[in-house]
Design an enzyme around this catalytic site. Structure first.
Site, PDB file in Angstrom:
ATOM      1  CB  SER A  63      -0.997   0.196   1.258  1.00 23.83           C
ATOM      2  OG  SER A  63      -2.153  -0.843   0.934  1.00 23.83           O
ATOM      3  CE  LYS A  66      -3.913   0.801  -1.163  1.00 22.94           C
ATOM      4  NZ  LYS A  66      -4.289   0.314   0.001  1.00 22.94           N
ATOM      5  CE1 TYR A 188      -4.501  -1.043  -4.682  1.00 26.82           C
ATOM      6  CE2 TYR A 188      -5.242  -3.561  -4.892  1.00 26.82           C
ATOM      7  CZ  TYR A 188      -4.959  -2.289  -4.203  1.00 26.82           C
ATOM      8  OH  TYR A 188      -4.842  -2.596  -2.867  1.00 26.82           O
ATOM      9  CE1 TYR A 240      -3.457   0.782   4.146  1.00 29.27           C
ATOM     10  CE2 TYR A 240      -2.814  -0.445   6.267  1.00 29.27           C
ATOM     11  CZ  TYR A 240      -2.644  -0.250   5.096  1.00 29.27           C
ATOM     12  OH  TYR A 240      -1.825  -0.675   4.185  1.00 29.27           O
ATOM     13  CB  VAL A 258      -0.247  -5.912   3.888  1.00 32.42           C
ATOM     14  CG1 VAL A 258      -1.401  -5.392   4.624  1.00 32.42           C
ATOM     15  CG2 VAL A 258      -0.322  -6.111   2.704  1.00 32.42           C
TER      16      VAL A 258
HETATM   17  N1  GLN Z   1      -2.270  -6.112  -1.987  1.00 34.77           N
HETATM   18  C1  GLN Z   1      -2.778  -5.560  -0.615  1.00 34.77           C
HETATM   19  C2  GLN Z   1      -4.594  -5.779  -1.139  1.00 34.77           C
HETATM   20  O1  GLN Z   1      -4.915  -5.030  -1.885  1.00 34.77           O
HETATM   21  C3  GLN Z   1      -2.453  -4.390  -0.149  1.00 34.77           C
HETATM   22  C4  GLN Z   1      -3.178  -3.976   1.202  1.00 34.77           C
HETATM   23  C5  GLN Z   1      -1.930  -3.232   1.943  1.00 34.77           C
HETATM   24  O2  GLN Z   1      -0.988  -3.009   1.770  1.00 34.77           O
HETATM   25  N2  GLN Z   1      -2.802  -2.778   3.072  1.00 34.77           N
HETATM   26  O3  GLN Z   1      -5.295  -5.968  -0.077  1.00 34.77           O
END
Ligand code: GLN
Length: 304
Positions: A63, A66, A188, A240, A258
């Site tokens: 993430s 992003k 994505y 988050y 993650v």
């Molecule tokens: N690949 C993970 C997902 O889309 C990325 C989520 C994350 O890093 N929080 O669920």
């Protein structure tokens, strides 16, 4: 400030705390990463580097990507981006579907999955070759041409990405996804599969400690006002549904993934990346948060 001594202290004190977390297990490529990996990489605005642990070992940035894609879309659309994405903390898990129904397919912010999927859709509409554009952009930001996608991670993201397909189709139902869902998610899943080490990550966020200008090539990435706004989004939504607690404990704009990475910025001063794969229940690196909390406590520096 002796940053090398400080990060060595953080390494010693916080590495053992990783034992309290769990490495992401939704795909084998993440589940197989040893829980004991630990890296800290700090780079100052003057490009002095302080590094310890596995700082040259690439990992899946997930993430954290992003932020990169948001910049590409924001540069292009400007304020019009807020017609399709909000800028409020979500208070729900990064992959939650709940709010989208209430809010008519407009994601709360660009850093939850739904928001990043809309951003990927925007990039698809404005770029001929979106994956290459993203790769070139990240390489330029990091000042390092070696960065690539981990194709195996991208493929596994696709085969396990049921919630992301659900989010994308749901938003398409509301008219907030324009391109074909498969193409949007292909971008994505690749952005999540960007492989970077802690040094590259710290360097790629250094422009945010330099009022929006890339210190490696002196090119403006975002103007100072937009750079300020991006940092505000990172502070309010970068971790988050743990963003409030992170602001309380650490007090820096940051973004997590993650894969166990977290990158944070002290405006006008420095960028710091930490990598420790074991996560807490919110999907954030346990030891990473702890290290950053002690970093701001011991150094007496935060945005507050
Ligand atoms: N690949 C993970 C997902 O889309 C990325 C989520 C994350 O890093 N929080 O669920």
């Amino acid at each position: 400030m002796d940053y090398q001594q400080l990060i060595e202290r953080l390494y010693q004190e916080t590495k053992p705390l990783a034992a309290q977390g769990k490495v992401a297990s939704y795909i084998p490529a993440l589940a197989e990463v040893p829980a004991s990996r630990f890296a800290i990489s700090l780079i100052t605005r003057k490009q002095e580097k302080f590094q310890t642990g596995d700082h040259q070992m690439p990992f899946s940035i997930q993430s954290i990507s992003k932020v990169f894609t948001f910049i590409l879309a924001y540069k292009n659309l400007g304020a019009a981006i807020w017609d399709r994405i909000g800028r409020e903390p979500s208070g729900t898990a990064f992959n939650s579907l709940i709010q989208l129904e209430h809010e008519q397919g407009i994601p709360r912010n660009p850093f939850i999955n739904a928001g990043a999927i809309v951003v990927a859709d925007i990039i698809l509409s404005i770029c001929k070759n979106p994956k290459q554009t993203l790769l070139d952009f990240v390489r330029t930001l990091a000042g390092d041409q070696a960065i690539t996608f981990d194709k195996q991670v991208a493929l596994s993201e696709k085969t396990t990405g049921h919630r992301n397909y659900a989010l994308a189709h749901f938003m398409k139902g509301f008219g907030n996804i324009i391109n074909p869902v498969d193409e949007v998610l292909d971008l994505y899943f690749h952005q999540c599969a960007l492989a970077m080490n802690a040094d590259q990550l710290a360097s790629s966020f250094l422009f945010l400690a330099n009022e929006g200008t890339n210190p490696f090539d002196q090119q403006e990435v975002l103007n100072p006002s937009r750079a300020k706004r991006l940092k505000a989004l990172m502070l309010t939504s970068g971790l988050y549904n743990e963003s409030g607690d992170f602001a309380f404990r650490v007090g820096l704009p940051a973004k997590s993934g993650v894969g166990g990475g977290i990158v944070a910025v002290i405006p006008k001063q420095l960028s710091i990346a930490i990598w420790s794969p074991p996560l807490n229940a919110m999907g954030n690196s346990i030891a990473g948060i702890e290290a950053l909390e002690r970093f701001t406590t011991y150094s007496g520096q935060s945005i507050f």
